[in-house]
Scaffold this motif. Sequence first.
Motif, mmCIF file in Angstrom:
data_model
loop_
_atom_site.group_PDB
_atom_site.id
_atom_site.type_symbol
_atom_site.label_atom_id
_atom_site.label_comp_id
_atom_site.label_asym_id
_atom_site.label_seq_id
_atom_site.Cartn_x
_atom_site.Cartn_y
_atom_site.Cartn_z
ATOM 1 N N ILE A 127 41.243 48.199 43.894
ATOM 2 C CA ILE A 127 41.700 46.982 44.355
ATOM 3 C C ILE A 127 40.494 45.975 44.797
ATOM 4 O O ILE A 127 39.817 46.588 45.720
ATOM 5 N N ASP A 128 40.016 44.890 44.114
ATOM 6 C CA ASP A 128 38.778 43.940 44.766
ATOM 7 C C ASP A 128 39.643 42.771 45.353
ATOM 8 O O ASP A 128 40.735 42.189 44.851
ATOM 9 N N VAL A 129 39.452 42.563 46.590
ATOM 10 C CA VAL A 129 39.844 41.451 47.434
ATOM 11 C C VAL A 129 38.673 40.542 47.832
ATOM 12 O O VAL A 129 37.745 41.186 48.400
ATOM 13 N N PHE B 62 34.858 37.059 59.831
ATOM 14 C CA PHE B 62 34.608 36.063 61.089
ATOM 15 C C PHE B 62 33.572 36.192 61.997
ATOM 16 O O PHE B 62 33.067 35.119 62.283
ATOM 17 N N ALA B 63 32.964 37.390 62.136
ATOM 18 C CA ALA B 63 31.556 37.501 62.736
ATOM 19 C C ALA B 63 30.544 36.857 62.110
ATOM 20 O O ALA B 63 29.648 36.098 62.624
ATOM 21 N N SER B 64 30.687 36.950 60.741
ATOM 22 C CA SER B 64 29.410 36.400 59.880
ATOM 23 C C SER B 64 29.555 34.920 59.556
ATOM 24 O O SER B 64 28.416 34.104 59.014
ATOM 25 N N ARG B 65 31.066 34.392 59.549
ATOM 26 C CA ARG B 65 31.443 33.317 59.244
ATOM 27 C C ARG B 65 31.014 32.945 57.801
ATOM 28 O O ARG B 65 30.928 31.859 57.131
ATOM 29 N N LYS B 66 31.099 34.033 56.814
ATOM 30 C CA LYS B 66 30.950 34.207 55.397
ATOM 31 C C LYS B 66 32.171 34.905 54.860
ATOM 32 O O LYS B 66 32.657 35.760 55.382
ATOM 33 N N PRO B 67 32.442 34.450 53.516
ATOM 34 C CA PRO B 67 33.455 35.203 53.066
ATOM 35 C C PRO B 67 33.125 36.633 52.488
ATOM 36 O O PRO B 67 31.994 36.783 52.461
ATOM 37 N N GLN B 68 33.918 37.507 52.364
ATOM 38 C CA GLN B 68 33.699 38.831 51.745
ATOM 39 C C GLN B 68 34.423 39.301 50.721
ATOM 40 O O GLN B 68 35.528 38.803 50.640
ATOM 41 N N LEU B 69 33.744 39.981 49.819
ATOM 42 C CA LEU B 69 34.320 40.556 48.518
ATOM 43 C C LEU B 69 34.446 42.092 48.534
ATOM 44 O O LEU B 69 33.208 42.464 48.582
ATOM 45 N N ILE B 70 35.400 42.817 48.612
ATOM 46 C CA ILE B 70 35.333 44.141 48.815
ATOM 47 C C ILE B 70 36.185 44.653 47.537
ATOM 48 O O ILE B 70 36.889 44.325 47.021
ATOM 49 N N SER B 71 35.510 45.937 47.405
ATOM 50 C CA SER B 71 36.415 46.990 46.231
ATOM 51 C C SER B 71 36.707 48.016 46.660
ATOM 52 O O SER B 71 35.696 49.019 47.227
ATOM 53 N N VAL B 72 37.927 48.230 46.952
ATOM 54 C CA VAL B 72 38.666 49.558 47.689
ATOM 55 C C VAL B 72 38.779 50.262 46.342
ATOM 56 O O VAL B 72 39.684 50.263 45.469
ATOM 57 N N THR C 279 42.898 37.542 48.937
ATOM 58 C CA THR C 279 43.554 37.251 47.643
ATOM 59 C C THR C 279 42.877 38.667 47.009
ATOM 60 O O THR C 279 41.709 38.620 46.692
ATOM 61 N N ILE C 280 44.010 39.207 46.248
ATOM 62 C CA ILE C 280 43.571 40.408 45.326
ATOM 63 C C ILE C 280 43.009 39.562 43.976
ATOM 64 O O ILE C 280 43.899 38.851 43.371
ATOM 65 N N VAL C 281 41.740 39.854 43.640
ATOM 66 C CA VAL C 281 41.083 39.108 42.318
ATOM 67 C C VAL C 281 40.979 40.087 41.163
ATOM 68 O O VAL C 281 40.997 39.790 39.963
ATOM 69 N N ARG C 282 41.310 41.536 41.427
ATOM 70 C CA ARG C 282 41.088 42.251 40.195
ATOM 71 C C ARG C 282 41.689 43.742 40.591
ATOM 72 O O ARG C 282 41.563 44.155 42.136
ATOM 73 N N THR C 283 42.438 44.374 39.629
ATOM 74 C CA THR C 283 43.089 45.851 40.077
ATOM 75 C C THR C 283 42.774 46.420 38.733
ATOM 76 O O THR C 283 42.371 46.165 37.512
#
Length: 259
Positions: free
Chosen positions: A111-113, A68-78, A22-26
């Motif tokens: 873009i933050d996803v 998938f590998a960590s089994r934890k959500p990720q929050l990234i900023s492109v 989900t895109i949360v911020r742009t």
Amino acid sequence: MISTYLEKHGLTEGEDCFAIATIVRTSGTTAAKPGAKAVLGQDGAILDGWLGGGCVRGAIKAASLRAFASRKPQLISVTPEEALIAMNIKAGDDVDGLSYVRNGCPSKGTIDVFIEPYLPKPDLFIFGESPVALKLQALAPQFGWVVSCASLDAPLAPPRPHGARYVVIATQGQGDLAALKLGLADATDYIAFVGSSKKFASLSQKLIAAGVSDDKIAKVRAPAGVQIGAETPAEIALSILAELTQVKRSHLLQVTHSG
């Protein structure tokens, strides 16, 4: 909308491996806007939905595989390189849970996803028809395990993509050695033997004679379960479930900290 996507691609929560991005911020000029969503397959590819052009797809795919590998959500900023320099941040840095990736697109937008992984429920294979085995079969599904009654006549089912596998040997004298051989044949997150440490020591010698490595044998928890003074089959099953939960949670912490 998400349920429609899952149905369209034959995905079921709790059975299949996928992620929701989900895109949360742009900021600046971007093709997709906040609220845009996509369903990602187990390989990180976009199955459905819209997150923008090719500039963000590689970063989203890499982040989904980490999820998938960590089994934890990720929050990234492109983020464009100029903006990274201005913030004194490098691509690959993680600041307060936000991982930064360089955006090389001419549009220079940010873009933050948020990427949330959905993994299969862990599989629990139980060998035996003992009272402990029956109590554990009844109890474990209430805590998120998919229980299978393992057979002494066939190998365990292959692991599901990014799925966890746990094995409990509760044969209690009825095929102990055969069950241990089958349980140790493939990699598992946990394997335990219901019985005394003295009995397992005797079985270990037979496993060694059968060619099973010391490393594999050392992974077997015997006796199974945490020490709560359990005596009845129900109490022993409860102690095993407590240990299963402990191993599952500690594994999640280990992968998160190592990542």
